[in-house]
Design an enzyme around this catalytic site. Structure first.
Site, PDB file in Angstrom:
ATOM      1  N   LYS A  71       1.376   9.603  -4.486  1.00 27.45           N
ATOM      2  CA  LYS A  71       1.979  10.073  -3.225  1.00 27.45           C
ATOM      3  C   LYS A  71       2.894   9.018  -2.604  1.00 27.45           C
ATOM      4  CE  LYS A  71      -1.826  10.735  -0.903  1.00 27.45           C
ATOM      5  NZ  LYS A  71      -2.919  10.374  -1.826  1.00 27.45           N
ATOM      6  N   ARG A  97      -4.464  -0.798 -10.729  1.00 29.77           N
ATOM      7  CA  ARG A  97      -3.429  -1.056  -9.723  1.00 29.77           C
ATOM      8  C   ARG A  97      -3.515  -2.479  -9.177  1.00 29.77           C
ATOM      9  NH1 ARG A  97      -2.480   3.190  -4.906  1.00 29.77           N
ATOM     10  NH2 ARG A  97      -4.467   2.453  -4.076  1.00 29.77           N
ATOM     11  N   ARG A 155     -14.038   6.792  -2.938  1.00 28.53           N
ATOM     12  CA  ARG A 155     -12.805   7.435  -2.465  1.00 28.53           C
ATOM     13  C   ARG A 155     -12.571   8.760  -3.176  1.00 28.53           C
ATOM     14  NH1 ARG A 155      -8.891   2.933  -3.820  1.00 28.53           N
ATOM     15  NH2 ARG A 155      -7.226   4.222  -3.002  1.00 28.53           N
TER      16      ARG A 155
HETATM   17  P1  ADP Z   1      -5.134   6.034  -1.075  1.00 28.69           P
HETATM   18  O1  ADP Z   1      -4.391   7.336  -0.860  1.00 28.69           O
HETATM   19  O2  ADP Z   1      -4.670   5.301  -2.286  1.00 28.69           O
HETATM   20  O3  ADP Z   1      -6.610   6.160  -0.958  1.00 28.69           O
HETATM   21  P2  ADP Z   1      -4.234   5.111   1.511  1.00 28.69           P
HETATM   22  O4  ADP Z   1      -3.422   3.891   1.623  1.00 28.69           O
HETATM   23  O5  ADP Z   1      -3.602   6.415   1.812  1.00 28.69           O
HETATM   24  O6  ADP Z   1      -4.805   5.035   0.060  1.00 28.69           O
HETATM   25  O7  ADP Z   1      -5.519   4.982   2.443  1.00 28.69           O
HETATM   26  C1  ADP Z   1      -6.374   3.872   2.406  1.00 28.69           C
HETATM   27  C2  ADP Z   1      -7.556   4.065   3.354  1.00 28.69           C
HETATM   28  O8  ADP Z   1      -7.075   4.206   4.714  1.00 28.69           O
HETATM   29  C3  ADP Z   1      -8.401   5.310   3.133  1.00 28.69           C
HETATM   30  O9  ADP Z   1      -9.369   5.136   2.126  1.00 28.69           O
HETATM   31  C4  ADP Z   1      -9.003   5.516   4.533  1.00 28.69           C
HETATM   32  O10 ADP Z   1     -10.060   4.625   4.782  1.00 28.69           O
HETATM   33  C5  ADP Z   1      -7.867   5.138   5.449  1.00 28.69           C
HETATM   34  N1  ADP Z   1      -7.024   6.318   5.772  1.00 28.69           N
HETATM   35  C6  ADP Z   1      -5.713   6.485   5.443  1.00 28.69           C
HETATM   36  N2  ADP Z   1      -5.243   7.663   5.893  1.00 28.69           N
HETATM   37  C7  ADP Z   1      -6.295   8.274   6.517  1.00 28.69           C
HETATM   38  C8  ADP Z   1      -6.463   9.524   7.168  1.00 28.69           C
HETATM   39  N3  ADP Z   1      -5.460  10.415   7.281  1.00 28.69           N
HETATM   40  N4  ADP Z   1      -7.676   9.811   7.683  1.00 28.69           N
HETATM   41  C9  ADP Z   1      -8.693   8.951   7.601  1.00 28.69           C
HETATM   42  N5  ADP Z   1      -8.603   7.760   6.990  1.00 28.69           N
HETATM   43  C10 ADP Z   1      -7.426   7.418   6.444  1.00 28.69           C
END
Ligand code: ADP
Ligand code: ZN
Length: 214
Positions: free
Chosen positions: A13, A125, A169
């Site tokens: 994404k 990664r 996750r």
């Molecule tokens: P990935 O999609 O690779 O898991 P992200 O960088 O999008 O990584 O998100 C990392 C972390 O940030 C998530 O595991 C969560 O803890 C938090 N996070 C990000 N976006 C959200 C969201 N929309 N709602 C709740 N937690 C979020």
């Protein structure tokens, strides 16, 4: 135009969001990047989200929505969401917010990658500690092991890309985020892209969805 990218962590994404937001002149909204920035700044918000993130759990919906509304209130470009919404409650919050602004979501793009592939990618990664560039030690390694090609700073494994946290996750995605597929599927704005292809090929497929629209 407002677009949402959906998919497993590690589905690509973030990579696609960077390409697409540039191409269409949109504002790239990554909640993960926002929270990581706050962590790095050691702000009160950073301290509040730290424990959730390192454990691979979701930041509470209320907090996510508050932070986003504050950040986006003055943004006038189209929004490209990457990593948000992640729960049905966030999706409802977003719908209400758009409605209050007289706007709507124009497209939801699901980047579809099998679970086994996602686990492999996250484990491989590495992220540059200097410029944030993302590498995969198997498919797109740096020229010199452990060192960024662009800025020569060391490459690190993100805290939440460690094996135990990856499993959490993936489970959180299945439990809390996957229900969004049916939330949006019936809406007529739902698109799907095969995310197991190379990044350039995925980008081409997505670009084709918007040919002549931006
Ligand atoms: P990935 O999609 O690779 O898991 P992200 O960088 O999008 O990584 O998100 C990392 C972390 O940030 C998530 O595991 C969560 O803890 C938090 N996070 C990000 N976006 C959200 C969201 N929309 N709602 C709740 N937690 C979020
Ligand atoms: Zn770098």
């Amino acid at each position: 135009m407002n677009i949402i990218l959906l998919g497993y962590p590690g589905s690509g994404k973030g990579t696609q969001a960077k390409v697409l937001s540039q191409k269409l002149g949109m504002f790239h909204v990554s909640t993960g990047d926002i929270f990581r920035e706050e962590l790095a700044k050691k702000s009160p918000l950073g301290a509040e989200v730290a424990s959730y993130m390192t454990a691979g759990r979701l930041v509470p919906d209320k907090l996510v929505l508050e932070v986003l509304k504050a950040r986006l209130s003055v943004e006038t470009r189209g929004l490209l969401f990457d990593g948000f919404p992640r729960t049905v409650e966030q999706a409802e919050g977003l719908d209400n917010w758009f409605e209050s602004r007289g706007q709507a979501i124009d497209a939801v793009i699901f980047i579809n990658v099998p679970e086994a592939e996602v686990a492999r990618r996250l484990g491989a990664r590495r992220t540059c500690s200097g410029c944030g560039k993302i590498y995969n030690v198997v498919t797109s390694p740096p020229a010199k092991e452990g060192v960024c090609d662009v800025c020569a700073k060391p490459l690190l494994t993100r805290e939440d890309d460690k094996a135990e946290v990856i499993a959490r996750r993936i489970q959180v995605y299945k439990d809390q985020t996957e229900p969004l597929l049916s939330y949006y599927r019936s809406s007529g704005i739902f698109h799907e892209a095969d995310g197991s292809l190379a990044p350039e090929a995925v980008a081409a497929k997505i670009a084709a969805m918007f040919a002549g629209k931006a």
